[in-house]
Design an enzyme around this catalytic site. Structure first.
Site, mmCIF file in Angstrom:
data_model
loop_
_atom_site.group_PDB
_atom_site.id
_atom_site.type_symbol
_atom_site.label_atom_id
_atom_site.label_comp_id
_atom_site.label_asym_id
_atom_site.label_seq_id
_atom_site.Cartn_x
_atom_site.Cartn_y
_atom_site.Cartn_z
ATOM 1 N N CYS B 84 0.836 -1.203 0.000
ATOM 2 C CA CYS B 84 0.000 0.000 0.000
ATOM 3 C C CYS B 84 0.872 1.255 0.000
ATOM 4 O O CYS B 84 1.499 1.561 -0.994
ATOM 5 C CB CYS B 84 -0.995 -0.048 1.165
ATOM 6 S SG CYS B 84 -2.321 1.175 1.018
ATOM 7 N N HIS B 194 -3.598 -5.592 1.324
ATOM 8 C CA HIS B 194 -2.855 -5.736 2.589
ATOM 9 C C HIS B 194 -2.768 -7.186 3.041
ATOM 10 O O HIS B 194 -3.598 -7.631 3.831
ATOM 11 C CB HIS B 194 -3.544 -4.927 3.686
ATOM 12 C CG HIS B 194 -3.367 -3.453 3.552
ATOM 13 N ND1 HIS B 194 -2.351 -2.760 4.174
ATOM 14 C CD2 HIS B 194 -4.058 -2.541 2.844
ATOM 15 C CE1 HIS B 194 -2.432 -1.480 3.867
ATOM 16 N NE2 HIS B 194 -3.465 -1.309 3.052
ATOM 17 N N GLU B 196 -0.901 -8.424 5.186
ATOM 18 C CA GLU B 196 -0.665 -8.518 6.641
ATOM 19 C C GLU B 196 -1.967 -8.481 7.430
ATOM 20 O O GLU B 196 -1.987 -8.841 8.600
ATOM 21 C CB GLU B 196 0.299 -7.411 7.101
ATOM 22 C CG GLU B 196 -0.321 -6.027 7.307
ATOM 23 C CD GLU B 196 -0.567 -5.264 6.002
ATOM 24 O OE1 GLU B 196 -0.535 -5.872 4.924
ATOM 25 O OE2 GLU B 196 -0.820 -4.042 6.096
#
Lengths: 73, 224
Positions: B84, B194, B196
């Site tokens: 990002c 994302h 994560e």
């Protein structure tokens, strides 16, 4: 000295901000408005205006997506 | 195996990135003002709003002190994943081709997207099944991937387009539905979604974990 740098989206790159302003102008009844593009004006005090192009290339503009014009300086 | 997660003022996904890395390797934070990569084997540049995203997203962060070392590391073949805002930083730094522009909708988009794995033969995707569909969230306002048409042709021909938004699931107007690209050398990877935030079924998907595991596997292999 006082300098002004105009940074705007390169031709051919979609500018949704300009398109939104264009639609809003039409909604307000302004006829005959087209191709609205929105950039930014950067004003700065510089002692050496010769460095302005480097400032633009390295930081103030991203040459891939933006063109810049040094208006004075 | 040690991963490093860069922390800028304004980073907000650095802790999740560290938690994701910790599932596959050791991890240390890398403070923006330092000039030390602490001997890490890979660098993650996380999401957020580094330096307020002033001027352009990533434009100021790209000149942070730690970035001198990150750029040297990448130029020497070190593995870097930009997520990002980290993707934006990598593009501004010239580590990745292209740029990220304001979403066509002009809106902040926060939702799960479906991704197509375009290139499973990269250090970042090698542990994923070829042809896999990944469910991973996006959350950004500046995620519209752009590069000139000739560059896009070259990226596609060279396998540098790693992830695409599934048909009709492009959240930002990215050209050719591109969600993630890698460098020509294949050691720098940037993506807007994302991974994560998708490492535990508790939050709806663990599909992102495969990217971190791939990187660990790739680096383990190269160390043997």
């Amino acid at each position: 000295m006082h300098a002004r740098v105009l940074v705007r989206p390169k031709a051919g790159i979609l500018d949704p901000q300009g398109a939104a302003a264009e639609r809003a102008l039409a909604a307000l009844g302004f006829a005959g408005v087209g191709d609205v593009r929105i950039g930014r004006l950067i004003e700065l005090e510089v002692t050496d205006p010769a460095t302005l192009p480097q400032m633009c290339e390295r930081l103030l503009a991203n040459p891939l997506i933006e063109e810049y014009e040094i208006l004075d300086g | 195996m040690k991963f490093g997660v860069v922390v800028f003022p304004g980073s907000c996904d650095d802790v999740d990135a560290q938690l994701a890395c910790a599932r596959v390797a050791d991890v240390v934070p890398l403070w923006h003002a330092d000039h030390d990569l602490q001997g890490v084997d890979a660098v993650i540049i996380p999401g957020g709003f580094s330096y307020g995203d002033y001027l352009r997203a990533g434009a100021i962060a790209r000149f942070a002190p730690i970035m001198t070392e990150v750029i040297d590391f990448a130029r020497a073949g070190g593995h870097v994943m930009g997520i990002c805002n980290g993707f934006q930083v990598c593009c501004e730094a010239g580590l990745l081709p292209g740029a990220l522009l304001t979403n066509t909708s002009l809106r902040f988009v926060c939702r799960q997207v479906s991704l197509e794995l375009v290139n499973p033969d990269t250090p970042f995707t090698r542990s994923l099944a070829p042809g896999a569909r990944l469910s991973i969230p996006v959350k950004h306002t500046t995620g519209r991937y752009y590069a000139p048409a000739a560059d896009l042709d070259r990226l596609e021909a060279q396998g540098q387009v790693v992830l695409r938004y599934a048909p009709a699931d492009n959240p930002n107007g990215s050209l050719r539905d591109i969600a993630g690209v890698m460098s020509e050398q294949g050691n720098v990877f940037g993506l807007m979604p994302h991974p994560e935030h998708a490492v535990d079924p508790l939050t709806g998907s663990s599909d992102g974990l495969g990217l971190f595991a791939s990187l660990r596997d790739a680096l383990s292999g190269s160390l043997v």
